[in-house]
Design a protein around this motif. Structure first.
Motif, mmCIF file in Angstrom:
data_model
loop_
_atom_site.group_PDB
_atom_site.id
_atom_site.type_symbol
_atom_site.label_atom_id
_atom_site.label_comp_id
_atom_site.label_asym_id
_atom_site.label_seq_id
_atom_site.Cartn_x
_atom_site.Cartn_y
_atom_site.Cartn_z
ATOM 1 N N GLU A 290 -49.831 -15.053 -1.400
ATOM 2 C CA GLU A 290 -48.960 -15.867 -0.886
ATOM 3 C C GLU A 290 -49.103 -16.296 0.359
ATOM 4 N N ASN A 291 -48.869 -17.372 0.895
ATOM 5 C CA ASN A 291 -49.025 -17.878 2.393
ATOM 6 C C ASN A 291 -47.625 -18.587 2.467
ATOM 7 N N PRO A 292 -46.677 -17.840 3.644
ATOM 8 C CA PRO A 292 -45.653 -18.458 3.832
ATOM 9 C C PRO A 292 -45.410 -19.813 4.415
ATOM 10 N N ARG A 293 -46.579 -20.139 4.703
ATOM 11 C CA ARG A 293 -46.588 -21.831 5.307
ATOM 12 C C ARG A 293 -46.747 -22.827 4.221
ATOM 13 N N ASN A 317 -39.633 -18.207 1.312
ATOM 14 C CA ASN A 317 -41.111 -18.407 1.042
ATOM 15 C C ASN A 317 -41.509 -17.294 0.394
ATOM 16 N N CYS A 318 -42.670 -17.389 -0.285
ATOM 17 C CA CYS A 318 -43.448 -16.352 -1.164
ATOM 18 C C CYS A 318 -42.369 -15.742 -2.326
ATOM 19 N N ASN A 319 -42.284 -16.525 -3.275
ATOM 20 C CA ASN A 319 -41.153 -15.905 -4.161
ATOM 21 C C ASN A 319 -41.744 -14.748 -5.039
ATOM 22 N N TYR A 320 -43.144 -14.474 -5.009
ATOM 23 C CA TYR A 320 -43.368 -13.397 -5.799
ATOM 24 C C TYR A 320 -43.223 -11.966 -4.739
ATOM 25 N N LYS A 321 -43.352 -12.228 -3.533
ATOM 26 C CA LYS A 321 -43.160 -11.083 -2.628
ATOM 27 C C LYS A 321 -41.548 -10.741 -2.483
ATOM 28 N N GLN A 322 -40.766 -11.775 -2.620
ATOM 29 C CA GLN A 322 -39.133 -11.668 -3.000
ATOM 30 C C GLN A 322 -39.048 -10.927 -3.850
#
Length: 375
Positions: A290-293, A317-322
């Motif tokens: 994922e790219n937060p931009r 941003n980055c729902n999978y990182k969340q």
């Protein structure tokens, strides 16, 4: 073999499993990266940034209660990412009960949440263990927004909207098709489950913060109606969700309808096989990191009552990182202290919505919530 590591990540070779391991490294927590193919898990681990500084081991385990129980024994927390959960989750929860470990997963399958609540919740509670399915961005971040709204007394109805920009993973695609073909979707009305119309189709919805409308679906009903069913503050919950891609959303009903027609006369196990094949035809490669931009998320909750209104929006941003972070934080918390609730519980019920929000904020994954209150 039992383990001396406190956390097990089961399904560590998948997209979300790798992110959980990455954030466990951030918390300096030793873990076992487990799956049904050791070489595949090791290959996934080797691609995690900075993994050489983590304390972990890779273990191959058969998907059966006995081997899973043996692996889980000695651990404190299991983070399960092996879905579809209605198909594969029972063995993992039963192994957690046998081994005495807390259970977390990332499910979006409403029928699995209901099964957890009704079949395993009491057994886990009797052991002082947490059973927390659905700890993931698409559900927990919206639940945080709902709880912020509910800090205003007298609100009993939640209208929830979840959007994100990107593409579903291989596992998410499979879950979407399994949900559509094998499960009913419910919303909550006066504390009772009410089935969404099977032919509901797409909803054109207004999205906070932009002029353009978007297309949304009930998305299997989501976790929220199940979590709030026993919340004395809440009587009604409806949820719609989607991705910020109208062309992709327009194609979803056609894909789902074709798959449902194809499996309607098959036995259950045959249905799962065909659905896995169809899902691979839709998405068969790991999405890029994922790219937060690019990969933004939005969770919006309108809460209302007879004489009050509140609206909370959480931009991120980055729902999978969340999701990976929420899982790792939950494991970290469980190793420090008992959860706020044992047995079946949501992330907010187990750890507190303020704590989860603070964690997401501290890692730069969500903005300060935008709250408007009337009444």
């Amino acid at each position: 073999m039992s383990t001396t590591k406190p956390v097990i990540v089961y399904g560590a070779s998948g997209y979300t499993g790798r992110l959980i391991c990455e954030y466990l490294r951030e918390y300096n927590l030793p873990f076992v990266a487990a799956g049904r193919d050791k070489a595949r898990v090791q290959e996934a681990m080797d691609k995690i940034p900075g993994i050489e500084t983590a304390t972990y081991e890779v273990v191959e385990v058969a998907h059966a209660v006995g081997p899973l129980t043996e692996l889980f024994t000695g651990a404190s927390v299991v983070c399960n990412t092996v879905g579809p959960f209605a198909q594969y989750g029972h063995e993992v929860v039963e192994a957690c009960i046998a081994a005495g470990t807390h259970y977390l997963d990332t499910t979006g399958e409403q029928d699995w949440l209901i099964a957890c609540d009704e079949q395993y919740g009491q057994a886990m509670a009797d052991l002082g263990l947490l059973l927390c399915p659905g700890l993931a961005q698409m559900y927990t971040t919206g639940e945080i927004a709902a709880n912020i709204c509910l800090e205003t007394p007298g609100l009993d109805t939640l209208d929830i909207q979840v959007f994100w920009k990107g593409f579903p993973t291989i596992a998410s695609t499979r879950t979407i098709l399994v949900n559509a073909a094998l499960s009913k979707a419910y919303y909550l009305e006066q504390n009772q489950y009410v089935e969404w119309p099977a032919d509901a189709g797409l909803y054109d919805v207004t999205v906070p913060g932009q002029h353009q409308t978007e297309l949304a679906l009930p998305w299997g009903g989501t976790s929220h109606p199940v979590w709030f069913k026993r919340d004395p503050r809440v009587a009604n919950v409806k949820v719609l969700g989607g991705v910020f891609n109208r062309a992709l959303m327009q194609g979803v009903p056609q894909i789902v309808a074709a798959v449902v027609e194809q499996v309607k006369d098959l036995a259950v196990e045959e249905k799962y096989t065909v659905l896995a094949e169809q899902a691979a035809g839709v998405m068969n490669e790991m999405p890029p990191r994922e790219n937060p931009r690019i990969n933004t998320s939005l969770d919006s909750v309108y809460a209302s009552g007879p004489l009050g209104r509140a609206h909370c929006v959480i931009y991120g941003n980055c729902n999978y990182k969340q999701t990976g972070l929420l899982q790792a934080y939950a494991a970290h918390s469980l190793l420090q202290q008992a959860p706020q609730r044992v047995g079946f519980a949501s992330g907010c019920q187990a750890f507190g919505h303020s704590e989860l929000l603070g964690t997401l904020r501290s890692f730069g994954l969500v903005m300060e919530p935008v709250l408007t209150v009337h009444g």
